[in-house]
Enzyme design. Structure first.
Site, PDB file in Angstrom:
ATOM      1  N   HIS A 139      53.202  44.417  37.150  1.00 25.18           N
ATOM      2  CA  HIS A 139      54.388  44.220  36.312  1.00 25.18           C
ATOM      3  C   HIS A 139      54.200  42.965  35.466  1.00 25.18           C
ATOM      4  O   HIS A 139      53.744  41.938  35.974  1.00 25.18           O
ATOM      5  CB  HIS A 139      55.600  44.068  37.234  1.00 25.18           C
ATOM      6  CG  HIS A 139      56.898  43.869  36.525  1.00 25.18           C
ATOM      7  ND1 HIS A 139      57.435  44.820  35.702  1.00 25.18           N
ATOM      8  CD2 HIS A 139      57.770  42.840  36.538  1.00 25.18           C
ATOM      9  CE1 HIS A 139      58.595  44.385  35.239  1.00 25.18           C
ATOM     10  NE2 HIS A 139      58.811  43.185  35.720  1.00 25.18           N
ATOM     11  N   HIS A 176      56.368  37.070  27.694  1.00 27.48           N
ATOM     12  CA  HIS A 176      57.446  37.373  28.642  1.00 27.48           C
ATOM     13  C   HIS A 176      58.307  36.114  28.749  1.00 27.48           C
ATOM     14  O   HIS A 176      58.121  35.296  29.640  1.00 27.48           O
ATOM     15  CB  HIS A 176      56.877  37.750  30.017  1.00 27.48           C
ATOM     16  CG  HIS A 176      57.934  38.184  30.987  1.00 27.48           C
ATOM     17  ND1 HIS A 176      57.915  37.844  32.323  1.00 27.48           N
ATOM     18  CD2 HIS A 176      59.057  38.933  30.819  1.00 27.48           C
ATOM     19  CE1 HIS A 176      58.963  38.363  32.930  1.00 27.48           C
ATOM     20  NE2 HIS A 176      59.669  39.030  32.039  1.00 27.48           N
TER      21      HIS A 176
END
Length: 248
Positions: free
Chosen positions: A14, A91
């Site tokens: 992830h 991110h």
């Protein structure tokens, strides 16, 4: 190797690139105004705290591949005021350059000609048409004929990929995928998200989603991850994702 007649089950990671998150980088364009303001007030300290919650991996790409990871969750962004107009993994904060990450994966594939990876480009931030064109060309230059053209998912077996000498399936969550033969549309790799901190709710969600997705004739991802809420972060702001969510 799995039997040739069945589709492949692969370990996934992830926010795969988040090991590389750079605390010195600007905040990503997808972050809300509250986060932008937080960083503008507290600067480096804020970014150090953010990294503890944003870095979901402790390994670089090469180490992940060595550990068995074959699916990569990739989120791409432009960087504000970047004179080189590069593309980066992102991110919350910016990470490695996309070109460097793709080349790192390709080096592994060159040494392991029967291995197959899934590259899932599922979020794009601050990207215009020419940025997508740049990324598509980057994929061509890096992987060339290693990329498997989009076909029916049930036709893809290890035997098929070995015979064709394909090692890369690229999933692209943008209409651009409809224009490029080697880009698989994003709906061919659904990845429903439980968005919970409760392990029991996560398990129930996974059980329900697996049953439903088997009917769709596509690849699919089971996101076996717990996701912190804003209140979770506030309570454990000085600890981080690993100590607050993962280790318990």
């Amino acid at each position: 190797p799995l039997p040739d007649s069945i589709c492949m089950f692969r370990a996934w990671s992830h926010d795969s690139f988040s090991f590389y998150i750079d605390e010195a980088s600007p905040v990503g364009p997808e972050q809300p105004e509250t986060v932008q303001n937080f960083v503008s007030v507290f600067g480096t300290v804020a970014k150090k705290l953010m990294r503890k919650w944003l870095a979901t991996q402790t390994m670089n790409f090469t180490s992940q591949l060595g550990a068995g990871i074959r699916y990569f969750d990739l989120r791409i962004s432009t960087k504000p005021r970047d004179p080189d107009n590069e593309l980066y993994f992102a991110h919350g904060l910016f990470s490695a350059k996309v070109k460097e990450g793709l080349e790192e994966i390709n080096a592994f594939l060159a040494d392991h000609p029967k291995e197959v990876v899934f590259l899932d480009f599922n979020h794009f931030y601050g990207m215009q048409k020419y940025h997508h064109e740049k990324l598509v060309q980057m994929l061509k230059d890096t992987y060339g004929n290693k990329m498997c053209p989009a076909i029916f998912a049930h036709e893809v077996s290890l035997q098929y990929l070995w015979e064709k000498e394909h090692q890369v399936l690229v999933f692209y969550h943008s209409p651009v995928a409809l224009e490029v033969p080697f880009l698989w549309p994003g709906q061919m790799m659904p990845a429903p998200w439980a968005n919970t901190t409760d392990p029991e709710k996560l398990i129930q969600f996974l059980q329900a989603s697996i049953t439903e997705r088997r009917k769709k004739g596509s690849f699919f991802i089971s996101q076996v991850v717990l996701t912190p809420k804003a209140s979770t972060v506030v309570k454990g702001v000085a600890s981080g994702l690993r100590e607050t969510i993962t280790e318990r």
